[in-house]
Each structure stands twice: as C-alpha cells, then as structure tokens.
Design a protein around this motif. Structure first.
Motif, PDB file in Angstrom:
ATOM      1  N   LYS A  17      42.955  65.480 -10.613  1.00 29.36           N
ATOM      2  CA  LYS A  17      42.211  66.205  -9.585  1.00 29.36           C
ATOM      3  C   LYS A  17      43.138  66.490  -8.412  1.00 29.36           C
ATOM      4  O   LYS A  17      44.186  65.835  -8.269  1.00 29.36           O
ATOM      5  CB  LYS A  17      40.998  65.412  -9.124  1.00 29.36           C
ATOM      6  CG  LYS A  17      41.330  64.056  -8.515  1.00 29.36           C
ATOM      7  CD  LYS A  17      40.090  63.379  -7.930  1.00 29.36           C
ATOM      8  CE  LYS A  17      39.090  63.022  -8.986  1.00 29.36           C
ATOM      9  NZ  LYS A  17      37.925  62.289  -8.413  1.00 29.36           N
ATOM     10  N   PRO A  18      42.796  67.446  -7.565  1.00 28.42           N
ATOM     11  CA  PRO A  18      43.645  67.747  -6.404  1.00 28.42           C
ATOM     12  C   PRO A  18      43.856  66.525  -5.519  1.00 28.42           C
ATOM     13  O   PRO A  18      42.974  65.655  -5.390  1.00 28.42           O
ATOM     14  CB  PRO A  18      42.863  68.841  -5.674  1.00 28.42           C
ATOM     15  CG  PRO A  18      42.034  69.492  -6.727  1.00 28.42           C
ATOM     16  CD  PRO A  18      41.665  68.387  -7.678  1.00 28.42           C
ATOM     17  N   MET A  19      45.023  66.453  -4.894  1.00 29.09           N
ATOM     18  CA  MET A  19      45.383  65.295  -4.071  1.00 29.09           C
ATOM     19  C   MET A  19      44.406  65.100  -2.914  1.00 29.09           C
ATOM     20  O   MET A  19      44.088  63.966  -2.539  1.00 29.09           O
ATOM     21  CB  MET A  19      46.802  65.470  -3.527  1.00 29.09           C
ATOM     22  CG  MET A  19      47.887  65.430  -4.585  1.00 29.09           C
ATOM     23  SD  MET A  19      48.194  63.768  -5.195  1.00 29.09           S
ATOM     24  CE  MET A  19      49.316  63.185  -3.926  1.00 29.09           C
ATOM     25  N   THR A  20      43.912  66.205  -2.344  1.00 30.33           N
ATOM     26  CA  THR A  20      42.972  66.073  -1.223  1.00 30.33           C
ATOM     27  C   THR A  20      41.686  65.392  -1.668  1.00 30.33           C
ATOM     28  O   THR A  20      41.096  64.603  -0.927  1.00 30.33           O
ATOM     29  CB  THR A  20      42.650  67.451  -0.633  1.00 30.33           C
ATOM     30  OG1 THR A  20      42.226  68.329  -1.679  1.00 30.33           O
ATOM     31  CG2 THR A  20      43.865  68.031   0.058  1.00 30.33           C
ATOM     32  N   PHE A  26      39.872  57.538  -2.164  1.00 27.46           N
ATOM     33  CA  PHE A  26      40.498  56.289  -1.722  1.00 27.46           C
ATOM     34  C   PHE A  26      40.370  56.072  -0.210  1.00 27.46           C
ATOM     35  O   PHE A  26      40.881  55.087   0.319  1.00 27.46           O
ATOM     36  CB  PHE A  26      41.988  56.282  -2.096  1.00 27.46           C
ATOM     37  CG  PHE A  26      42.241  56.142  -3.568  1.00 27.46           C
ATOM     38  CD1 PHE A  26      41.573  55.197  -4.320  1.00 27.46           C
ATOM     39  CD2 PHE A  26      43.157  56.965  -4.202  1.00 27.46           C
ATOM     40  CE1 PHE A  26      41.819  55.061  -5.688  1.00 27.46           C
ATOM     41  CE2 PHE A  26      43.416  56.844  -5.563  1.00 27.46           C
ATOM     42  CZ  PHE A  26      42.735  55.885  -6.305  1.00 27.46           C
ATOM     43  N   ARG A  27      39.725  57.014   0.496  1.00 19.67           N
ATOM     44  CA  ARG A  27      39.626  56.961   1.969  1.00 19.67           C
ATOM     45  C   ARG A  27      41.025  56.932   2.593  1.00 19.67           C
ATOM     46  O   ARG A  27      41.325  56.155   3.493  1.00 19.67           O
ATOM     47  CB  ARG A  27      38.806  55.754   2.434  1.00 19.67           C
ATOM     48  CG  ARG A  27      37.365  55.784   1.992  1.00 19.67           C
ATOM     49  CD  ARG A  27      36.525  54.770   2.752  1.00 19.67           C
ATOM     50  NE  ARG A  27      35.166  54.757   2.264  1.00 19.67           N
ATOM     51  CZ  ARG A  27      34.708  53.940   1.331  1.00 19.67           C
ATOM     52  NH1 ARG A  27      35.509  53.055   0.788  1.00 19.67           N
ATOM     53  NH2 ARG A  27      33.454  53.985   0.939  1.00 19.67           N
ATOM     54  N   LEU A  28      41.885  57.802   2.047  1.00 22.51           N
ATOM     55  CA  LEU A  28      43.243  57.970   2.554  1.00 22.51           C
ATOM     56  C   LEU A  28      43.430  59.423   2.958  1.00 22.51           C
ATOM     57  O   LEU A  28      42.676  60.305   2.540  1.00 22.51           O
ATOM     58  CB  LEU A  28      44.269  57.621   1.472  1.00 22.51           C
ATOM     59  CG  LEU A  28      44.588  56.154   1.211  1.00 22.51           C
ATOM     60  CD1 LEU A  28      45.374  56.035  -0.084  1.00 22.51           C
ATOM     61  CD2 LEU A  28      45.360  55.541   2.358  1.00 22.51           C
ATOM     62  N   VAL A  31      48.470  62.918   3.103  1.00 19.49           N
ATOM     63  CA  VAL A  31      49.843  62.585   3.489  1.00 19.49           C
ATOM     64  C   VAL A  31      50.190  61.176   3.016  1.00 19.49           C
ATOM     65  O   VAL A  31      51.265  60.928   2.443  1.00 19.49           O
ATOM     66  CB  VAL A  31      50.024  62.698   5.017  1.00 19.49           C
ATOM     67  CG1 VAL A  31      51.403  62.193   5.436  1.00 19.49           C
ATOM     68  CG2 VAL A  31      49.834  64.133   5.469  1.00 19.49           C
ATOM     69  N   ALA A  32      49.260  60.229   3.244  1.00 22.14           N
ATOM     70  CA  ALA A  32      49.489  58.847   2.809  1.00 22.14           C
ATOM     71  C   ALA A  32      49.576  58.770   1.298  1.00 22.14           C
ATOM     72  O   ALA A  32      50.399  58.014   0.745  1.00 22.14           O
ATOM     73  CB  ALA A  32      48.370  57.952   3.328  1.00 22.14           C
ATOM     74  N   LEU A  33      48.745  59.532   0.600  1.00 20.65           N
ATOM     75  CA  LEU A  33      48.771  59.507  -0.867  1.00 20.65           C
ATOM     76  C   LEU A  33      50.097  60.048  -1.389  1.00 20.65           C
ATOM     77  O   LEU A  33      50.652  59.521  -2.369  1.00 20.65           O
ATOM     78  CB  LEU A  33      47.598  60.330  -1.400  1.00 20.65           C
ATOM     79  CG  LEU A  33      47.285  60.163  -2.888  1.00 20.65           C
ATOM     80  CD1 LEU A  33      47.034  58.708  -3.239  1.00 20.65           C
ATOM     81  CD2 LEU A  33      46.060  61.004  -3.259  1.00 20.65           C
ATOM     82  N   HIS A  34      50.628  61.081  -0.760  1.00 22.10           N
ATOM     83  CA  HIS A  34      51.945  61.607  -1.147  1.00 22.10           C
ATOM     84  C   HIS A  34      53.032  60.544  -0.925  1.00 22.10           C
ATOM     85  O   HIS A  34      53.952  60.420  -1.739  1.00 22.10           O
ATOM     86  CB  HIS A  34      52.278  62.865  -0.341  1.00 22.10           C
ATOM     87  CG  HIS A  34      51.695  64.107  -0.920  1.00 22.10           C
ATOM     88  ND1 HIS A  34      50.476  64.608  -0.531  1.00 22.10           N
ATOM     89  CD2 HIS A  34      52.157  64.960  -1.890  1.00 22.10           C
ATOM     90  CE1 HIS A  34      50.216  65.714  -1.213  1.00 22.10           C
ATOM     91  NE2 HIS A  34      51.214  65.954  -2.042  1.00 22.10           N
ATOM     92  N   LYS A  35      52.921  59.786   0.168  1.00 26.36           N
ATOM     93  CA  LYS A  35      53.904  58.730   0.431  1.00 26.36           C
ATOM     94  C   LYS A  35      53.863  57.667  -0.661  1.00 26.36           C
ATOM     95  O   LYS A  35      54.905  57.161  -1.104  1.00 26.36           O
ATOM     96  CB  LYS A  35      53.632  58.092   1.794  1.00 26.36           C
ATOM     97  CG  LYS A  35      53.985  58.976   2.974  1.00 26.36           C
ATOM     98  CD  LYS A  35      53.703  58.243   4.283  1.00 26.36           C
ATOM     99  CE  LYS A  35      54.065  59.108   5.484  1.00 26.36           C
ATOM    100  NZ  LYS A  35      53.769  58.407   6.770  1.00 26.36           N
ATOM    101  N   ILE A  36      52.646  57.302  -1.085  1.00 21.97           N
ATOM    102  CA  ILE A  36      52.507  56.301  -2.146  1.00 21.97           C
ATOM    103  C   ILE A  36      53.130  56.812  -3.439  1.00 21.97           C
ATOM    104  O   ILE A  36      53.826  56.062  -4.149  1.00 21.97           O
ATOM    105  CB  ILE A  36      51.017  55.954  -2.344  1.00 21.97           C
ATOM    106  CG1 ILE A  36      50.492  55.200  -1.114  1.00 21.97           C
ATOM    107  CG2 ILE A  36      50.808  55.121  -3.601  1.00 21.97           C
ATOM    108  CD1 ILE A  36      49.001  54.938  -1.125  1.00 21.97           C
ATOM    109  N   CYS A  37      52.909  58.083  -3.731  1.00 19.31           N
ATOM    110  CA  CYS A  37      53.515  58.658  -4.937  1.00 19.31           C
ATOM    111  C   CYS A  37      55.040  58.629  -4.861  1.00 19.31           C
ATOM    112  O   CYS A  37      55.722  58.296  -5.849  1.00 19.31           O
ATOM    113  CB  CYS A  37      53.021  60.094  -5.137  1.00 19.31           C
ATOM    114  SG  CYS A  37      51.294  60.214  -5.653  1.00 19.31           S
TER     115      CYS A  37
END
Length: 407
Positions: A17-20, A26-28, A31-37
């Motif tokens: 699914k789209p990152m947004t 995840f209530r993130l 930008v934070a999700l991209h950092k985790i990736c």
C-alpha cells in the motif's frame, strides 16, 4: 504494544500500500517510515509508482537486497500515541520510534551490575504483610513484588535497560534513586507488582483455636464477677494476594506535561517483557517533556521572581513614603511651634515697651534664643541636618526596610 516484523515481512508490507497509508496505520509520518526503511535497507516504491499501478500500467517492483553487515534483520515498530501531543513531544516520539526500529534483543546476553545487585538484595528480603518483598534503598532499583515474580521482573528490566541504551539512556545509581539518564535528564522509576485485598476468612484451624481460647477465658472469668465478652484474637481483617501483574512506572512529576504516559503494565494482550521498546520510547518522550517542563518552570520562576521584586519595590517605596511623611509631620509641627513662639514673643515685646519687667525681659531674651534655634532648624541647613539624622531623602531612605520572604 510494539510490533515486530522480519525484514522480508516489512518489505512486503511497504509494497502492499502507499507509504502515506501505511504510515497512518502505524501512527507515523511518512518521513519517519522512509527513515525506517533506509535504516533496514528496504526499498520502497518511487514517486508516482502507485499512480501508475492504479492506472493499470506495468510497473517494476524493486527487489529486496540482501542485508548488509550491521543492518538489523528485525523491524520493530513501537506503539504510537492515540491522543494528540504537543509538536515537540510528537517529534521526540517519532525520532525515538525510528531509533527503536533497529532494536533486536533476541539472542543477546543481557546483564547490568546495578540490576544484578538490586535483585540479589531483593531475593534476601522477607515478604511483608502484602506478600511482597520491597527494595527502596538509596543506590538500588526501587522494586516491589512477590518472590515468585523476581526472576521475570529481572529479565524485564534487563530488556528495558538494553532498549533504553538504544535511545541514549543508561541506568545509573549516582543519585539517591536509580535513574535512567542521558547526561542531562535523570528519570527515576520503579517496578511494582499489584496485589488484591480480600476479606480474611477464618480457617477451620483458626476457628478451633479461637474457640479454645474463648472457653479458657470464660473459665477464668467464671471465678470472678466479670461478664465474659467475645474478643478478637488478633486475626487479620484482610488477606493480601499478589496478582503476578507487573508494572513499570516512571517516578517523576511534571507540572506542564501531565498527559505524558508514565506507567506500562501487564494486561490481557500485553506482557511487560514485550514492552521494552515502548518503554524506551516513552522514556525518550518523557525526557523531552522534562526538558520542556523545566524550561517552562524556569520561565514561571523568573516571572514570579520579577513579580515578587515588583511587590517588594512597591512596599519599599511605600515604606519610604511613610517615613518621609512622618518627618514632614515633624517639620510642620516645628513650623507651627516656631510661628506660635514668634507671635508670642512679638506680643510680649510690645507690652514691654511700656513696662520693663526684669523677669519678663529675661524670659523674652531666652525665648528669642529659642526662636532663633527654631528658625535655624527650619532653614535649609537645619532641615538637611534633620534629614540626615532621620535617614530620609537620600540613598539611605529605605533604612530599616527588610523584605519578607512571603511577599
């Protein structure tokens, strides 16, 4: 409670699914999700990929590369906060959750000298009335639990210590209480076990023993005129039963950030040993809240200090004005006395022009000296001497003024 994924599972999730949308789950922030990736070397769909996919165009999925040395094989997503937080705390939480994503305690040998010292001492302690053993001495971790929970609580704390270290915090006992500190903020804590209080029910043995005591006491009383009564023989009113439910509690008070979570407890769907990443994130958020709270407290302290100084200055000026007013009343009294004296002397001198009384003449001469003295005391020189003597109208105007700490 935090969620754990293998690197492969999280890769599939990112491409599902789209990152947004995934970030909202995840209530993130995205930008934070991209950092985790990036931390886990997990590729994600490039800009426009999902729009092309939705339009039916053929799109290419970037394969998951092999994990490089130092890349965590597990992705941990610490729990987010449901309620609204101030921007600074939300930012601190998100940064802490990104750090927690690399946390993998599996297979790690966990140890800490302060934890070992504290639990070794706890094991030697005797349970109290509640069935719990307690350790609250300076230089140790604050612990309250049943003996059966000690081993589990020790493992939980070791996991929390390791998780806190990933956020830049170390367990320390340099203060009177054991704290987690990052060098600038120290946060004390405790691990406690809940217990139930139930009404004490006498056992058959206790009932039989009470009956024996009552019969023995009745026989003793029968030899006297006393009327026997029913007495309690020291049986407890309540029984206390440890529940085995552990809670990790941050022992800190914040004046301006009371909404920050401080306790993490066992529940039906979560156990304390699985909450180490969430507790470490909570620690980082609480530290950010403490810094902000200290700043606001300092601003409030300075504001109150300024207000106090204004109150003191107002009272000082009132004190000065009161002292000056008293001196003014003295000057006016002297002026009135001098004028009365002059009028009196001039009237006597007119009468003496016709009748020269020796004694009255002597009195007039003496009074003239008094009048001259009064004139001098009311001159600029005389008044200056008076003001110096009374410490008014100068830099020592507030002499004798002492501020009260309650103002």
């Amino acid at each position: 409670m935090s969620q754990r994924f293998t690197r492969e599972e999280f890769y599939e999730l990112v491409w599902s699914k789209p990152m947004t949308h995934l970030a909202k789950d995840f209530r993130l922030s995205d930008v934070a999700l991209h950092k985790i990736c990036r931390k886990h070397d997990i590729p994600n769909p490039p800009l426009g990929w999902w729009a092309k996919h939705a339009a039916g165009h053929k799109v290419k999925q970037i394969p998951l590369p092999k994990a490089k040395a130092g890349v965590a094989l597990t992705v941990v997503i610490a729990s987010g906060e449901v309620r609204q937080e101030p921007d600074n705390l939300a930012s601190a939480r998100e940064q802490a959750r990104v750090k927690a994503s690399e946390l993998d305690l599996s297979g790690e040998v966990l140890s800490h000298p302060l934890v070992k010292k504290s639990f070794d001492k706890l094991r030697k302690a005797k349970p109290g009335n509640t069935g719990l053993v307690t350790l609250s001495s300076d230089g140790y971790v604050h612990l309250e639990m049943a003996p059966a929970s000690i081993d589990r609580a020790e493992l939980c704390l070791l996991q929390i210590v390791a998780a806190a270290r990933s956020q830049g915090f170390e367990l320390s006992a340099q203060a009177s209480k054991a704290t987690f500190t990052n060098g600038s903020v120290a946060i004390p804590f405790a691990i406690k076990e809940a217990y139930k209080r139930i009404k004490h029910v006498l056992t058959p043995e206790e009932i039989a023993e009470d009956e024996r005591r009552q019969r023995r006491r009745s026989r003793d009383w029968s030899r006297s005129d006393w009327t026997p009564h029913s007495f309690s023989f020291g049986r407890p009113e309540w029984d206390y039963v440890p529940t085995g439910q552990l809670a990790f509690e941050f022992d800190i008070h914040l004046r301006y950030a009371s909404q920050v979570r401080r306790a993490f407890k066992d529940a039906k769907l979560q156990r304390l040993e699985n909450l180490a990443p969430d507790i470490a994130v909570g620690l980082a958020v609480l530290a950010a809240a403490k810094v902000e709270d200290d700043k606001k407290a300092e601003v409030a302290r300075l504001r109150e200090e300024e207000a106090k100084q204004r109150r003191i200055e107002a009272k000082r000026l009132a004190y000065i004005d009161d002292r000056r007013s008293k001196v003014l009343e003295d000057v006016l009294a002297r002026l009135e006395h001098r004028d009365r004296l002059r009028n009196f002397v001039e009237r006597l001198e007119e009468e003496l022009a016709d009748d020269q009384g020796i004694r009255v003449s002597e009195f007039v001469a003496w009074t003239r000296k008094k009048l001259a003295s009064a004139d001098r005391s009311l001159s600029a020189v005389g008044l200056d001497e008076l003001f110096r003597e009374q410490n008014v109208f100068g830099s020592d105007d507030d002499r004798g003024f002492y501020p009260n700490s309650y103002w």
